[in-house]
Design an enzyme around this catalytic site. Sequence first.
Site, PDB file in Angstrom:
ATOM      1  N   HIS A   1       4.803 -51.535 -40.651  1.00 44.32           N
ATOM      2  CA  HIS A   1       3.737 -51.599 -39.631  1.00 44.32           C
ATOM      3  C   HIS A   1       3.838 -52.928 -38.892  1.00 44.32           C
ATOM      4  CE1 HIS A   1      -0.164 -51.823 -37.737  1.00 44.32           C
ATOM      5  NE2 HIS A   1      -0.245 -50.513 -37.898  1.00 44.32           N
TER       6      HIS A   1
ATOM      7  N   GLU B   1       4.755 -46.974 -32.634  1.00 46.15           N
ATOM      8  CA  GLU B   1       3.523 -47.699 -32.307  1.00 46.15           C
ATOM      9  C   GLU B   1       3.837 -48.920 -31.453  1.00 46.15           C
ATOM     10  OE1 GLU B   1       0.281 -46.843 -35.382  1.00 46.15           O
ATOM     11  OE2 GLU B   1       1.493 -48.457 -36.192  1.00 46.15           O
TER      12      GLU B   1
END
Length: 360
Positions: free
Chosen positions: A133, A272
Amino acid sequence: MCTPYRNYYRQRTANQWRKIPAEQGDPSAIRPFLAGNWKMNLIPLAGVALAARIFDLCRDVKDVDMGFAPPFTGLSTLADYITPDFLRREYGIGRNVFLLAQDTFFESKGAFTGEISADMLAAIGVDRVIIGHSDRRANLGKYFGFSSSVARRLSKEFLTHSLKRLALREEPDQKVLATIEHLLEEQHSDVLAGLATFLEAELNERAGESDEAIQRKVQAALSNGLQVILCCGENREAHKMNETFKLLERQIRIGLEGVARPTMSEVIIAYEPIWAIGEGANPASLEQIATVHDFIRNLLMDLYGEQIASRVRILYGGNVKPDNIVSMMQLAGVDGALVGGASLNAADFAKIIRFGLPDA
Ligand code: PGA
């Protein structure tokens, strides 16, 4: 706007990926995955309460996968709550609910204070783990002060002291000594100060987990029976400089190195873009999402062939909300979402899970 398919196959015709609707319940169809990343929020019981409200609003929703990623401290409590038997009895759902961890470490045990290994996660019932992430790829420098410690090491005082310390060693590295002496020469003091300022800003912006560390985490998770949600995404600067594809290709190639074809069924990718994440940011445009998802899928096709590439789920993340999920799910390359902020609100996340269905 037409309704997006809840279950589908994907085909490639005339160089384009397309979704073909499938019968509900067809076991070979692709099931979208709507995953909530709670980040560092919610004590364990508050997490259970949130999940309970979401299940209540998603009664009998069996056609998509839903996932919840509490912080490490919330995993066991949530694992005890979301047993398939209980969920089936209470809410008419069950095997489509997945427990996610937000990270894992690549070693299995040892002197790694504060880290959690993949087999520890598997042992408490975690199904999937988010790896890479951007909060970890790019924000660790900011939080942990790598930048100031590097800047300090480039100060005259530190280098002078280091020179003395290194010279005392039995076999000092002459090259290192010469470099430090060179840097300490008076005429280089501006260079040194400039370098310290540059590196401090650079590390503050970007320091975090490397692609290589992420690759090791992917391997550790897969070899412990955990599925992987591998995150990738470019920062604002790369986006502006049109370097998105180059960067994503590196992140994905290195992240997946060593993942064999049969194991790709255990891997989910999440795109993302960092500039689209979090409060105050805007999601990427549908055009950008479509282009990037196709790019990633074509890269997967190069790496694993068309059949595997057509089935890998590629999620989008970055300000996914109830009012934009439908249009995102209409894109041929989007197989779900990794949701931050909106996953902390039961009504919002339930609407995201129910994309294309009437509200509960
Ligand atoms: P956001 O976060 O939905 O709050 O933008 C997404 C993420 O970081 O996974």
